[in-house]
Design a protein around this motif. Structure first.
Motif, PDB file in Angstrom:
ATOM      1  N   THR A  83       0.848  -1.192   0.000  1.00 20.26           N
ATOM      2  CA  THR A  83       0.000   0.000   0.000  1.00 20.26           C
ATOM      3  C   THR A  83       0.881   1.239   0.000  1.00 20.26           C
ATOM      4  OG1 THR A  83      -0.115   0.009   2.426  1.00 20.26           O
ATOM      5  CG2 THR A  83      -1.872  -1.159   1.236  1.00 20.26           C
ATOM      6  N   PHE A  84       0.357   2.326  -0.515  1.00 18.62           N
ATOM      7  CA  PHE A  84       1.144   3.549  -0.639  1.00 18.62           C
ATOM      8  C   PHE A  84       0.307   4.765  -0.257  1.00 18.62           C
ATOM      9  CE2 PHE A  84       2.613   0.462  -3.760  1.00 18.62           C
ATOM     10  CZ  PHE A  84       3.960   0.370  -3.440  1.00 18.62           C
ATOM     11  N   GLU A  85       0.991   5.797   0.194  1.00 12.98           N
ATOM     12  CA  GLU A  85       0.343   7.067   0.518  1.00 12.98           C
ATOM     13  C   GLU A  85      -0.309   7.626  -0.742  1.00 12.98           C
ATOM     14  OE1 GLU A  85      -1.289  10.101   2.083  1.00 12.98           O
ATOM     15  OE2 GLU A  85       0.004   8.947   3.449  1.00 12.98           O
ATOM     16  N   LYS A  86      -1.561   8.084  -0.629  1.00 11.50           N
ATOM     17  CA  LYS A  86      -2.279   8.598  -1.803  1.00 11.50           C
ATOM     18  C   LYS A  86      -2.475  10.114  -1.773  1.00 11.50           C
ATOM     19  CE  LYS A  86      -3.095   4.540  -3.642  1.00 11.50           C
ATOM     20  NZ  LYS A  86      -4.434   3.961  -3.748  1.00 11.50           N
ATOM     21  N   ARG A  87      -2.245  10.728  -0.619  1.00 10.47           N
ATOM     22  CA  ARG A  87      -2.547  12.160  -0.475  1.00 10.47           C
ATOM     23  C   ARG A  87      -1.322  13.014  -0.819  1.00 10.47           C
ATOM     24  NH1 ARG A  87      -2.160  15.649   3.940  1.00 10.47           N
ATOM     25  NH2 ARG A  87      -1.449  13.880   5.205  1.00 10.47           N
ATOM     26  N   GLN A  88      -1.524  13.932  -1.746  1.00 13.35           N
ATOM     27  CA  GLN A  88      -0.460  14.852  -2.113  1.00 13.35           C
ATOM     28  C   GLN A  88      -0.495  16.073  -1.195  1.00 13.35           C
ATOM     29  OE1 GLN A  88       2.152  14.842  -4.687  1.00 13.35           O
ATOM     30  NE2 GLN A  88       2.736  16.427  -3.226  1.00 13.35           N
ATOM     31  N   GLU A  89       0.640  16.351  -0.563  1.00 14.00           N
ATOM     32  CA  GLU A  89       0.754  17.510   0.303  1.00 14.00           C
ATOM     33  C   GLU A  89       1.412  18.656  -0.457  1.00 14.00           C
ATOM     34  OE1 GLU A  89       2.914  16.261   3.705  1.00 14.00           O
ATOM     35  OE2 GLU A  89       1.526  14.626   4.206  1.00 14.00           O
ATOM     36  N   LEU A 345       0.727   8.385  -7.900  1.00 14.72           N
ATOM     37  CA  LEU A 345       1.057   8.468  -6.484  1.00 14.72           C
ATOM     38  C   LEU A 345       1.751   9.797  -6.207  1.00 14.72           C
ATOM     39  CD1 LEU A 345       2.343   4.824  -5.863  1.00 14.72           C
ATOM     40  CD2 LEU A 345       0.202   5.821  -5.029  1.00 14.72           C
ATOM     41  N   ASN A 348       5.773  13.695  -1.871  1.00 14.39           N
ATOM     42  CA  ASN A 348       5.676  14.585  -0.707  1.00 14.39           C
ATOM     43  C   ASN A 348       7.070  14.864  -0.142  1.00 14.39           C
ATOM     44  OD1 ASN A 348       2.833  14.929  -0.665  1.00 14.39           O
ATOM     45  ND2 ASN A 348       2.622  12.866   0.169  1.00 14.39           N
ATOM     46  N   ASP A 474      13.436   3.315   6.069  1.00 14.02           N
ATOM     47  CA  ASP A 474      13.115   4.444   5.200  1.00 14.02           C
ATOM     48  C   ASP A 474      14.161   4.611   4.110  1.00 14.02           C
ATOM     49  OD1 ASP A 474      10.775   5.604   6.684  1.00 14.02           O
ATOM     50  OD2 ASP A 474      12.273   5.737   8.287  1.00 14.02           O
ATOM     51  N   ASP A 520       9.103   6.241  -3.115  1.00 12.45           N
ATOM     52  CA  ASP A 520       9.446   7.170  -2.027  1.00 12.45           C
ATOM     53  C   ASP A 520      10.738   7.915  -2.345  1.00 12.45           C
ATOM     54  OD1 ASP A 520       9.313   8.582   0.312  1.00 12.45           O
ATOM     55  OD2 ASP A 520      10.043   6.954   1.588  1.00 12.45           O
TER      56      ASP A 520
END
Length: 547
Positions: A83-89, A345, A348, A474, A520
């Motif tokens: 799974t991966f972060e979907k929200r763009q900051e 994706l 960030n 990381d 990432d």
């Protein structure tokens, strides 16, 4: 029977089969070439099927397949359950409003993008002025370095004038607005030659513009040159000679993004775009003392780019700092509805990341070896510790023999340039040695399709093993070369930032690599930036070009 005799027989087999005159001993020789042994009855039974397959090969070869056409089978770096972060900051780029314009043009030319952006945004230099500085340096030093294929002067000045008009009207597009750059000459630009560094294609014009070039144009960046590459993306030798290392003109710049790294290091462009399949960003960035980002596979569109290996090719920025790479990458990545491998994706990036809050590993066994860059790499680990990093030793997965999978690239490259081999135009390539594309393409004809599939099945296991190793971290710190990490991470599709970390005994730059999780790039760029803030290697420039 000599090896040469065996190979000649193998080359004759298709013609013999098609003429319905294949001999049993010919099939026996053919099977042994690929490491198999069939009995006489088995060879007799398979002869008809082999002949039928040949008929299919002949039909396929009559159909023209452009280099841009991908295979229906595709590589996916994502494993089940990931799974991966979907929200763009929002990303806030730093500008130094107090930065003064240097007095000399060479000082301006060697500034990082972040500094140039500050000058342009605060109207201390115009895009046209900056573009002319780089155009002059391309003309002055391009032949010396043999790093330039085409100077796109007319296009550049037109883009610069537009940038100045927009900025004057208060429409500032962001940190690349007004920044001149160059691209590796495997990226198509409508109206200009795209030579792929190779004599057979030196007059080729592709009637399209690569997505990367279009997106950089939308960000306000200014294309000033198409830069050299090793012929068909191997090494630093192209049809015009050998691209030089700005730190040592007796040495090639390495490849295959040879001109991109050389021109960036010498200040002939603000930044450049390179590509990597197996080291073609990492290697020239190391040799030329610049910072390169090899993004995750499927992160940047390859539309309009020469295909070498559909399952391994990646496009990334080569810059004078990690911060610059972040700025450029931010304008490049993401879906375009033209490259089916792309993911949607976020990126960030936070430049002020605290290393003490990260889980950082390092390939201990690779650092423990006796190798040429051991001292500088060891000092890098000490610098990172001084910045608060807690380094955990990890081991590069070795259960799957990554070196045995290297022929995946050879097979795909041979398919990409099949017509070149069959037409014998591969004889036009400058490098005709054993370890060069013409021979590799021919050798790849002896890779059975079954073995190619089996290799990709093992590649999946390699992906699983690498994910199990990196998922709790990381960042992984690694020597840039040795120990199969470079091939492994290109096979698995993981991102890497390579940055200068000192000089060798001959005064040449050395580098360290930061490897990250899939998609990432933000974290490894931020860590590389922290390292560069604590050192000054990214601020060093080859003396020959500081005048």
């Amino acid at each position: 029977m000599t090896v040469r005799s065996v190979l000649w027989l193998w080359l004759l087999i298709p013609n013999l089969i098609y003429a319905q005159s294949v001999k049993q001993d010919s099939l026996d020789i053919a099977s042994k070439v690929v490491g198999l042994n069939f009995t006489l009855p088995e060879r007799d039974s398979l002869r008809e099927g082999v002949q039928e397959n040949l008929g299919s090969y002949v039909k396929i070869r009559k159909y023209p397949i452009d280099n841009s056409i991908p295979p229906a089978l595709g590589f996916n770096p994502v494993l089940p359950g990931m799974t991966f972060e979907k929200r763009q900051e929002a990303i806030t780029w730093p500008y130094n409003d107090k930065l003064s314009r240097p007095k000399s043009d060479f000082e301006i030319a060697l500034m990082p993008v972040s500094a140039l952006a500050s000058l342009i945004k605060n109207k201390k230099i115009t895009a046209t002025e900056l573009t002319k500085i780089y155009l002059n340096r391309l003309k002055k030093y391009g032949d010396t370095l043999k790093c330039v294929v085409t100077i796109t002067e007319e296009l550049a000045l037109r883009q610069a004038r537009r940038a100045d008009e927009e900025i004057a009207a208060g429409h500032y597009r962001g940190p690349l607005h007004g920044i001149p750059y160059g691209v590796k000459d495997l990226l198509a630009v409508e109206g200009y030659k795209t030579t792929w560094g190779a004599m057979p294609f030196k007059d080729q014009v592709i009637d399209k513009t690569a997505t990367v070039v279009s997106r950089l144009g939308e960000s306000g960046a200014i294309l000033v040159a198409k830069l050299t590459m090793g012929a068909l993306a191997w090494g630093d030798v192209w049809f015009g000679g050998t691209t030089k290392n700005p730190w040592n003109l007796q040495q090639g710049s390495s490849g295959s993004s040879a001109g991109s790294a050389s021109a960036t290091a010498a200040g002939l462009v603000g930044f450049s775009i390179g590509t990597e399949t197996w080291g073609s960003i990492v290697s020239p960035s190391t040799r030329c003392g610049v910072t390169g980002l090899r993004p995750t596979y499927g992160r940047v569109s390859r539309y309009g780019a020469m295909a070498l290996s559909w399952s391994m090719d990646k496009i990334g920025p080569i810059c004078r700092s990690a911060q610059d790479c972040a700025m450029v990458f931010n304008a490049m990545y993401g879906p375009d509805q033209l490259d089916a491998t792309l993911v949607d994706l976020p990126f960030n990036y936070k430049g002020g990341i605290a290393l003490k809050n990260l889980k950082i590993g390092y390939f201990k066994t690779l650092f423990d070896r006796n190798y040429i860059n051991k001292k500088n790499d060891s000092l890098t680990l000490e610098v990172l510790k001084s910045l608060g990093a807690k380094l955990t030793p990890v081991k590069l997965p070795e259960d799957v023999p990554a070196e045995a999978l290297a022929f995946i690239l050879s097979a795909e490259a041979a398919a990409a340039f099949d017509d070149l081999t069959r037409s014998n135009r591969d004889s036009l390539l400058v490098r005709q040695i054993k370890n060069a594309w013409p021979n590799v393409f021919r050798t790849a004809r002896y890779i059975p399709a079954v073995e190619y599939i089996q290799a990709n099945r093992l590649r999946y296991l390699l992906q699983v093993d690498f994910h199990e190793m990196i998922k709790d971290f990381d960042v992984i710190i690694s020597p840039s070369f040795g120990g199969m990490q470079l091939l492994t991470t290109n096979l698995t599709g993981h991102p890497c930032v390579v940055t200068p970390n000192g000089f060798n005994q001959n005064g040449g730059p050395t580098s360290i690599s930061f490897i990250g999780n899939l998609y990432d790039e933000a974290t490894i760029l931020a860590v590389a930036r922290q390292y560069q803030n604590a050192t000054a290697f990214d601020e060093k420039h080859p003396l020959l070009f500081t005048e």
